[in-house]
Design a protein around this motif. Structure first.
Motif, short mmCIF file in Angstrom:
data_model
loop_
_atom_site.label_atom_id
_atom_site.label_comp_id
_atom_site.label_asym_id
_atom_site.label_seq_id
_atom_site.Cartn_x
_atom_site.Cartn_y
_atom_site.Cartn_z
N ILE A 15 53.58 47.49 30.79
CA ILE A 15 54.37 47.24 32.00
C ILE A 15 53.56 47.66 33.23
O ILE A 15 53.55 46.96 34.24
CB ILE A 15 55.71 47.98 31.93
N GLY A 16 52.88 48.78 33.14
CA GLY A 16 52.06 49.26 34.25
C GLY A 16 50.94 48.30 34.60
O GLY A 16 50.67 48.05 35.78
N VAL A 17 50.27 47.75 33.59
CA VAL A 17 49.19 46.79 33.84
C VAL A 17 49.75 45.55 34.53
O VAL A 17 49.17 45.04 35.50
CB VAL A 17 48.47 46.41 32.51
N TRP A 18 50.90 45.07 34.05
CA TRP A 18 51.53 43.90 34.67
C TRP A 18 51.87 44.19 36.13
O TRP A 18 51.58 43.39 37.02
CB TRP A 18 52.79 43.50 33.90
N PHE A 19 52.48 45.35 36.38
CA PHE A 19 52.87 45.71 37.74
C PHE A 19 51.64 45.86 38.64
O PHE A 19 51.64 45.39 39.78
CB PHE A 19 53.69 47.01 37.73
N LEU A 20 50.60 46.50 38.14
CA LEU A 20 49.38 46.67 38.93
C LEU A 20 48.76 45.31 39.25
O LEU A 20 48.30 45.07 40.37
CB LEU A 20 48.38 47.56 38.18
N TRP A 21 48.75 44.40 38.28
CA TRP A 21 48.21 43.06 38.51
C TRP A 21 49.02 42.33 39.58
O TRP A 21 48.45 41.73 40.49
CB TRP A 21 48.19 42.25 37.21
N GLN A 22 50.34 42.38 39.48
CA GLN A 22 51.19 41.70 40.47
C GLN A 22 50.98 42.28 41.87
O GLN A 22 50.89 41.53 42.85
CB GLN A 22 52.67 41.82 40.07
N THR A 23 50.88 43.58 41.98
CA THR A 23 50.69 44.23 43.27
C THR A 23 49.32 43.89 43.85
O THR A 23 49.20 43.61 45.05
CB THR A 23 50.84 45.76 43.12
N THR A 24 48.30 43.89 43.00
CA THR A 24 46.95 43.55 43.46
C THR A 24 46.89 42.10 43.92
O THR A 24 46.30 41.79 44.97
CB THR A 24 45.93 43.81 42.34
N ARG A 25 47.51 41.21 43.18
CA ARG A 25 47.53 39.80 43.56
C ARG A 25 48.26 39.60 44.89
O ARG A 25 47.81 38.86 45.76
CB ARG A 25 48.19 38.98 42.46
N PHE A 26 49.39 40.30 45.07
CA PHE A 26 50.14 40.22 46.32
C PHE A 26 49.28 40.68 47.50
O PHE A 26 49.22 40.02 48.54
CB PHE A 26 51.42 41.06 46.22
N ALA A 27 48.61 41.82 47.34
CA ALA A 27 47.78 42.35 48.42
C ALA A 27 46.62 41.41 48.73
O ALA A 27 46.30 41.17 49.90
CB ALA A 27 47.25 43.73 48.03
N ARG A 28 46.00 40.85 47.70
CA ARG A 28 44.90 39.91 47.91
C ARG A 28 45.38 38.66 48.66
O ARG A 28 44.73 38.20 49.61
CB ARG A 28 44.30 39.52 46.56
N ASP A 29 46.54 38.13 48.25
CA ASP A 29 47.08 36.94 48.91
C ASP A 29 47.46 37.23 50.36
O ASP A 29 47.22 36.40 51.25
CB ASP A 29 48.29 36.40 48.15
N ALA A 30 48.06 38.39 50.62
CA ALA A 30 48.43 38.76 51.99
C ALA A 30 47.17 38.92 52.85
O ALA A 30 47.15 38.47 54.01
CB ALA A 30 49.25 40.04 51.99
N ASP A 31 46.13 39.52 52.30
CA ASP A 31 44.86 39.65 53.04
C ASP A 31 44.25 38.28 53.34
O ASP A 31 43.69 38.07 54.41
CB ASP A 31 43.86 40.49 52.24
N ARG A 32 44.36 37.37 52.38
CA ARG A 32 43.83 36.01 52.58
C ARG A 32 44.56 35.33 53.74
O ARG A 32 43.92 34.71 54.61
CB ARG A 32 44.01 35.22 51.29
N LEU A 33 45.89 35.46 53.80
CA LEU A 33 46.64 34.87 54.88
C LEU A 33 46.32 35.53 56.22
O LEU A 33 46.19 34.85 57.24
CB LEU A 33 48.15 34.97 54.61
N ALA A 34 46.15 36.85 56.20
CA ALA A 34 45.80 37.57 57.42
C ALA A 34 44.46 37.10 57.96
O ALA A 34 44.30 36.90 59.18
CB ALA A 34 45.78 39.07 57.17
N ALA A 35 43.49 36.90 57.07
CA ALA A 35 42.17 36.44 57.51
C ALA A 35 42.26 35.03 58.09
O ALA A 35 41.63 34.74 59.12
CB ALA A 35 41.19 36.47 56.33
N GLU A 36 43.05 34.17 57.46
CA GLU A 36 43.19 32.81 57.98
C GLU A 36 43.90 32.82 59.34
O GLU A 36 43.49 32.11 60.26
CB GLU A 36 43.98 31.96 56.98
N LEU A 37 44.92 33.63 59.46
CA LEU A 37 45.66 33.71 60.72
C LEU A 37 44.79 34.32 61.82
O LEU A 37 44.83 33.88 62.98
CB LEU A 37 46.93 34.53 60.52
#
Length: 150
Positions: A49-71
């Protein structure tokens, strides 16, 4: 940058925990009795469960950073116009005023990921983390052309 370093250190510590807990779970399973196998499987569930949660959180942060860079490249990042207290904290009334504007923008253009990104920042500034996360998830989904969850 400090947030990324903190996140990296905490993710590393979690990974060490996952390995140690997983090793204990496998050792319990290796003993082969009904009780130890049951406990071993139970111990293995938490790291999974921890690995899944860490993966989801990391993916969210990466995607948010990608949008921030584009904006940022478009010149559309929200300007920090918030008043601050002498200690440096964001003034609540100032955050509420900016939030009201950002919410009106999102209501007038509900299919534009950019306004949802800015709304997420306003929610965060207003100290409403759950809504900030949902607004950012919506911005990511709109940007990527995925269905938006209600």
């Amino acid at each position: 940058m400090r947030d990324k370093i903190t996140y990296g250190v905490l993710a590393g510590v979690l990974c060490v925990y996952f390995v140690l807990a997983g090793g204990r779970g496998l050792a319990l399973i290796g003993q082969g009795t009904a009780v130890t196998v049951t406990f071993g499987v139970s111990v293995l569930v938490m790291p999974l469960i921890g690995v899944w949660f860490l993966w989801q959180t990391t993916r969210f942060a990466r995607d948010a950073d990608r949008l921030a860079a584009e904006l940022e490249a478009e010149g559309g990042l929200p300007v920090d116009e918030l008043l601050r207290t002498p200690s440096g904290r964001i003034d609540r009334d100032s955050a509420d005023a900016v939030f009201a504007r950002r919410k009106a923008e999102a209501e007038s253009a509900p299919e534009d990921w950019r306004v949802w990104f800015r709304l997420a920042v306003a929610y965060r500034d207003a100290r409403d983390t759950p809504r900030a996360r949902r607004a950012m998830q919506r911005a990511i989904a709109l940007h990527d052309g995925r269905p938006v969850r209600a």
